[in-house]
Design a protein around this motif. Structure first.
Motif, PDB file in Angstrom:
ATOM      1  N   LEU A   1      18.434  44.940   8.505  1.00 50.69           N
ATOM      2  CA  LEU A   1      17.731  45.016   7.228  1.00 50.69           C
ATOM      3  C   LEU A   1      17.209  43.669   6.741  1.00 50.69           C
ATOM      4  O   LEU A   1      16.724  43.553   5.611  1.00 50.69           O
ATOM      5  N   LEU A   2      17.283  42.641   7.573  1.00 48.80           N
ATOM      6  CA  LEU A   2      16.901  41.300   7.128  1.00 48.80           C
ATOM      7  C   LEU A   2      15.439  41.196   6.711  1.00 48.80           C
ATOM      8  O   LEU A   2      15.115  40.484   5.748  1.00 48.80           O
ATOM      9  N   LEU A   3      14.548  41.868   7.407  1.00 46.81           N
ATOM     10  CA  LEU A   3      13.129  41.743   7.056  1.00 46.81           C
ATOM     11  C   LEU A   3      12.848  42.275   5.649  1.00 46.81           C
ATOM     12  O   LEU A   3      12.316  41.524   4.809  1.00 46.81           O
ATOM     13  N   PRO A   4      13.190  43.520   5.317  1.00 50.85           N
ATOM     14  CA  PRO A   4      12.949  43.947   3.932  1.00 50.85           C
ATOM     15  C   PRO A   4      13.802  43.196   2.924  1.00 50.85           C
ATOM     16  O   PRO A   4      13.385  42.988   1.782  1.00 50.85           O
ATOM     17  N   ALA A   5      14.998  42.758   3.324  1.00 54.36           N
ATOM     18  CA  ALA A   5      15.900  42.085   2.390  1.00 54.36           C
ATOM     19  C   ALA A   5      15.400  40.713   1.979  1.00 54.36           C
ATOM     20  O   ALA A   5      15.799  40.192   0.937  1.00 54.36           O
ATOM     21  N   THR A   6      14.532  40.099   2.771  1.00 56.19           N
ATOM     22  CA  THR A   6      14.044  38.753   2.450  1.00 56.19           C
ATOM     23  C   THR A   6      12.696  38.776   1.734  1.00 56.19           C
ATOM     24  O   THR A   6      12.085  37.725   1.533  1.00 56.19           O
ATOM     25  N   GLU A   7      12.251  39.946   1.333  1.00 59.29           N
ATOM     26  CA  GLU A   7      11.001  40.029   0.571  1.00 59.29           C
ATOM     27  C   GLU A   7      11.220  39.458  -0.828  1.00 59.29           C
ATOM     28  O   GLU A   7      12.167  39.817  -1.519  1.00 59.29           O
ATOM     29  N   ASP A   8      10.340  38.539  -1.228  1.00 57.37           N
ATOM     30  CA  ASP A   8      10.494  37.850  -2.511  1.00 57.37           C
ATOM     31  C   ASP A   8       9.357  38.210  -3.457  1.00 57.37           C
ATOM     32  O   ASP A   8       8.212  38.360  -3.031  1.00 57.37           O
ATOM     33  N   TYR A   9       9.683  38.309  -4.765  1.00 56.05           N
ATOM     34  CA  TYR A   9       8.689  38.623  -5.777  1.00 56.05           C
ATOM     35  C   TYR A   9       8.641  37.579  -6.894  1.00 56.05           C
ATOM     36  O   TYR A   9       7.895  37.765  -7.861  1.00 56.05           O
ATOM     37  N   LEU A  10       9.434  36.512  -6.773  1.00 61.09           N
ATOM     38  CA  LEU A  10       9.564  35.577  -7.890  1.00 61.09           C
ATOM     39  C   LEU A  10       8.888  34.226  -7.691  1.00 61.09           C
ATOM     40  O   LEU A  10       8.429  33.624  -8.661  1.00 61.09           O
ATOM     41  N   HIS A  11       8.886  33.680  -6.473  1.00 61.77           N
ATOM     42  CA  HIS A  11       8.479  32.281  -6.382  1.00 61.77           C
ATOM     43  C   HIS A  11       7.580  31.919  -5.212  1.00 61.77           C
ATOM     44  O   HIS A  11       6.711  31.055  -5.338  1.00 61.77           O
ATOM     45  N   GLN A  12       7.738  32.554  -4.062  1.00 64.26           N
ATOM     46  CA  GLN A  12       7.038  32.058  -2.872  1.00 64.26           C
ATOM     47  C   GLN A  12       5.515  32.155  -2.999  1.00 64.26           C
ATOM     48  O   GLN A  12       4.798  31.204  -2.645  1.00 64.26           O
ATOM     49  N   SER A  13       5.017  33.255  -3.486  1.00 58.48           N
ATOM     50  CA  SER A  13       3.561  33.424  -3.560  1.00 58.48           C
ATOM     51  C   SER A  13       2.921  32.409  -4.499  1.00 58.48           C
ATOM     52  O   SER A  13       1.789  31.966  -4.277  1.00 58.48           O
TER      53      SER A  13
END
Length: 332
Positions: A232-244
């Motif tokens: 589950l690492l790929l979906p678990a590392t999706e970020d919505y706060l800072h990277q973009s």
């Protein structure tokens, strides 16, 4: 205005000369995608700091490795400033000091180099005072977090493994989760730096409620993925706060992350960047990640026409450090 300070200094006890303490501290990767300012991972890349007290008032430095030519050789050095701050908090002061340091973690790359120095200095200071005056590791975490401003790097540097940190009022706390032994961290370190201050300045003052909700779910899933189910690492590392929001300050890193994730690998910004961290589930995927990084960063036209560029990357295959900082006291 100077009288209270002078009186305070006069009341401090001087640490005994002739003591030598060596601290080895792991590098760290914070955030790990959705765990902004709360999750941090200790990595098998180590800085080593030795402090020796003297009975004179001189400062002596022997610095090697990363940043050795540019770091200050005076009382403004982060380790010296932090040793002084920790000793003062404990009711002590120093006379002369000999600082020997070998830095392996790159500076300004998002691998916790300042946190490593801070942790090394505070742990060394604790060992320099009388046994009866030595505080516990919670005190160390508190002071290091105050100095750094947040606990996400200092906590894994102190305790190792995966640190889940939070703040209650003025108190910083952490809990440690043990990472599965088949998790392989791979870091791609670019030849350019990015200051944490600049990276933070790019963040908005608020985010939509749906983004915060989505991010909290991924952060919770990430703890499960690292400790129980790495599939589950790929979906678990999706970020919505800072990277973009930070992509404009580290475009080569953002491109590498997008390319790796498109191929199914859990790649994120390490800390504030610009280093890229990939979390591989086992040796076979680690081999795939390393090959993919090599292909993407060298701009194979068949793989990524955008990938060509002048950025030079250093790729390191590491392990999760499970012990944290190690202290060695040398006999007098």
């Amino acid at each position: 205005m100077s009288a209270p300070s002078t009186a305070r200094e006069a009341s401090l006890r001087t640490v005994a000369p002739g003591q030598r303490v060596t601290v080895r501290v792991p590098a760290t990767s914070a955030n790990l995608g959705p765990g902004y300012d709360s999750l941090g991972l200790a990595l098998s890349l180590y800085d080593t700091v030795s402090i020796e007290t003297a009975d004179d008032d001189e400062l002596a430095f022997a610095l090697t490795g990363e940043g050795a030519e540019t770091l200050p050789h005076d009382a403004s050095h982060l380790v010296v400033r932090t040793v002084d701050a920790a000793l003062g908090r404990l009711g002590y002061r120093r006379s002369g000091l000999r600082l020997t340091a070998h830095n392996v973690s790159p500076h300004g790359r998002g691998l916790g180099s300042s946190a490593s120095a801070t942790v090394a200095a505070v742990l060394a200071a604790v060992e320099l005072v009388d046994t009866a005056d030595r505080p516990d590791l919670q005190w160390v975490l508190q002071l290091c977090s105050e100095i750094e401003g947040h606990p996400d790097n200092v906590a894994p540097a102190i305790f190792g493994s995966l640190a889940l940190s939070w703040q209650d009022g003025d108190e910083f706390r952490t809990a440690v989760a043990r990472v599965r032994p088949d998790i392989v961290p791979i870091v791609a370190v670019p030849d350019y730096e990015l200051s944490t201050e600049l990276a933070r300045s790019l963040l908005p003052s608020s985010v939509p409620h749906h983004a915060a909700a989505a991010n909290s779910g991924r952060a919770a899933l990430l703890v499960h993925a690292l400790t129980q189910d790495p599939s589950l690492l790929l979906p678990a590392t999706e970020d919505y706060l800072h990277q973009s929001y930070r992509e404009s300050a580290m475009e080569p890193s953002a491109l590498l992350i997008r390319s790796l994730r498109a191929e199914g690998h859990a790649a994120v910004v390490s800390g504030a960047g610009p280093t890229v961290l990939a979390l591989a589930a086992g040796a076979a995927e680690a081999d795939e990640v390393q090959a993919a990084v090599e292909r993407i960063t060298h701009g194979d036209p068949a793989a990524s026409p955008e990938g060509r560029g002048s950025t030079v990357w250093r790729v390191l295959r590491l392990a999760v450090d499970s012990e944290g900082a190690k202290v060695e006291v040398h006999s007098r």
